[in-house]
Design an enzyme around this catalytic site. Sequence first.
Site, PDB file in Angstrom:
ATOM      1  N   ASP A 231       0.873  -1.161   0.000  1.00  0.00           N
ATOM      2  CA  ASP A 231       0.000   0.000   0.000  1.00  0.00           C
ATOM      3  C   ASP A 231       0.920   1.223   0.000  1.00  0.00           C
ATOM      4  O   ASP A 231       2.106   1.125   0.328  1.00  0.00           O
ATOM      5  CB  ASP A 231      -0.945   0.003   1.211  1.00  0.00           C
TER       6      ASP A 231
HETATM    7  C1  BGC Z   1      -4.945   3.370   0.055  1.00  0.00           C
HETATM    8  C2  BGC Z   1      -5.066   2.379  -1.079  1.00  0.00           C
HETATM    9  C3  BGC Z   1      -4.857   3.082  -2.387  1.00  0.00           C
HETATM   10  C4  BGC Z   1      -3.510   3.774  -2.371  1.00  0.00           C
HETATM   11  C5  BGC Z   1      -3.215   4.540  -3.646  1.00  0.00           C
HETATM   12  C6  BGC Z   1      -3.684   4.195  -0.020  1.00  0.00           C
HETATM   13  O1  BGC Z   1      -3.726   5.244   0.889  1.00  0.00           O
HETATM   14  O2  BGC Z   1      -4.999   2.700   1.286  1.00  0.00           O
HETATM   15  O3  BGC Z   1      -6.307   1.754  -1.040  1.00  0.00           O
HETATM   16  O4  BGC Z   1      -4.972   2.192  -3.446  1.00  0.00           O
HETATM   17  O5  BGC Z   1      -3.481   4.710  -1.302  1.00  0.00           O
HETATM   18  O6  BGC Z   1      -4.013   5.659  -3.747  1.00  0.00           O
END
Ligand code: BGC
Length: 761
Positions: A231
């Site tokens: 993530d």
């Molecule tokens: C989120 C993800 C997301 C990623 C990219 C993170 O903060 O938890 O779900 O895909 O950011 O935006």
Amino acid sequence: MGMDIEKLLAEMTLEEKASLLSGGDFWHTKAVDRLGIPAVMMSDGPHGLRKQDEKGDHLGINDSIKAVCFPAASATAASFDREVLRRLGEGIGDACQHEDLSTILGPAVCIKRSPLCGRNFEYFSEDPYLAGELATAHIQGVQSRNIGTSIKHFAANSQEHRRMSSDSVVDERTLREIYLPAFETAVKKAQPWTVMCSYNKVNGEYASQNHWLLTEVLRDEWGFEGYVMSDWGAVSDRVKGVAAGLDLEMPASGGSNDARIVAAVRAGELAEEDVDKSVRRILTIIDRYMSNRKPETEWNMEAQHCLAGKLAADCMVLLKNEDQILPFKTDEKVAVIGKFAAQPRYQGGGSSHINSFRVESLMDALEGNDKIVYARGYDIVTEEPDEELISQAVAAAASCDKAVIVAGLPDSFESEGYDRTHMRMPRCQVELIERVAQANANTVVVLYNGSPVEMPWIDCVKGVVEGYLGGQAVGAATKAVLWGEVNPSGRLPESFPLHLEDNPSYLSYQGEGNTAVYTEGVFVGYRYYDKKKMDVLFPFGFGLSYTTFAYDNLRLSAGEIDDTQTLEVCVDVTNTGSAAGKEVVQLYVGAPECEVFRPVRELKGFEKVELAPGETKTLKFTLDKRSFAYWSVKLHDWFVADGDYSIQIGRNSRDIVLCQSVKVTGTTPEPLEKVSPDTIFLDLQKNPKAMAVLQPLLQKMMEAFTGGKEDQTDAAAEAVSDEMGQAMMRYMPLRGLMSFGGGAVTYDTLLELAEKINSME
Ligand code: BGC
């Protein structure tokens, strides 16, 4: 021609390999120009494209291209329809091809442990079977277009509070039965191209460097073939992460972590083979995309807008319909009340936020209808009731045959990045509903929200429709359901408790400091409410229709099976009303009493079926070992306890219509526990080896407890009956023979006997 990955690997320097293991920027992998390795782009997800330019961010703050916002997962889960997810996935896959996006980040399948989780709106369910089936369909839809998915957030990520530091402490069985199966099912059935690990720790180790999670479970056990990305910003110790199986760090670390990887390999702290494995996995997926690019794919946004509306209508859940207040008739005058009727809340905040090319509100969908009177009723930004707005709404309602209030949760109430603190709706909306309902007895409430709310006003209104966050065409869908162009067929993918305090995680949700212990174990959602026979506002699986359905003729392919065999379950469903409609038939399995605590019933099958009035269809379900098994912490594997299991066909978890039992025998026994002087008789009796050796001694002990009545006074014999004696004996340890056996055995003898038993074949 695809890439020759082995040749590329052989030609790459260690620095080049390490560079591939983190992003080039917010949304791209890195290129190696010298070798013709391209950078490919990805974007959020999950229910539409959030393709950003160089001003990238992971919180949906900066703009992205105009796109189509499909219903969020909270809504699509309510469809209980794999087809809805597949079509949504195909639409998104086409859009990705058009936009040259290799991967869309989603679906998000975390389990709704508490109604408070800020991201519940983009998660599917409290039930792992439902979440797994729907995620599978979503992935298959997207990947049928040769676009990758990234199922997220792996794993045990059910809160936003301290989301980047919290440690989810979950026992082995609960992880396996509740928090992992949605990922497991999707990996086994749909092979997502990528998996995104979560921010949190799982039992003490960050998911991003958790070898057990990313390698032993995900790859060795489930057979995952793609690559794991972090993530955004989830990496702590990058070197440990590579060894654990985290292939791609996202976004980028300014080269610092790449350099650490190189240094660790040079210092002999990280095997170059681990780096190679990650490079291989990443290149395989890049190659798969590059070999199947189709930039000429059409992205017809108008057509997808219509599809989004159609799908949203199939997700709406009719929760209450007293006196058949719905559907509205075309000649009825209807007061449409609420800011959300003109400016709908149709998606949640954060990384899934889509820049919709068009939004269709209920009022838009009703344009030109002269039977409609609109009143705003409340403001979205403030909680306080506005007397003037309420008076206007009351006047509108009083002047019409019926009233519908479109209410729900404002954006600030639920979002990625933080959790809710309560389950209430804004005060201004609650007061509005109560006052309008007083002015017009025929009042209906439509809700746009991402997770359950308390409904203190429910008895004042005749109808309630749960619309969740229905995407950019939510207005068309709402109109279709309210006026009966579509017969509502959604079912709640989560329980609606009466009060927040009823929720099983209430006492420990969010944890203490960085430690969140999942104290309720497997008893999440309906598994808890059903076991405790607690009243809920609406049970899991609940939803009404404008028609009625009868279930009949439940038949099982066998009365007895073992756990290597499957069981076919058939049931007939008939539309007994006068409107065409779709029914969701739910199959639950109830386990017999056994050694571990088990829920009363668990969802193990569901089918959505469309029926014309009077029409009957036969539905077929196939159950296998997993439908009956629990996770044995003795075997560290799935285990089926012998016994009679009930096969329950229901409309929801609280309305089981048909039930039959099947006798199931497990074929893999749990290992016997080692015998010691501390082992109690109850457990010795279950151990045939122990019984063979200890029978004479145990007999003696038993006699001491129950026999010798001739020497006893009547009073003593009465005080402890044979039955009582036997019952007490069960908890006596083997060493009791020393204390109560008149010195017949010594501790050393007991140790010898135990060793003899433990070494028997
Ligand atoms: C989120 C993800 C997301 C990623 C990219 C993170 O903060 O938890 O779900 O895909 O950011 O935006």
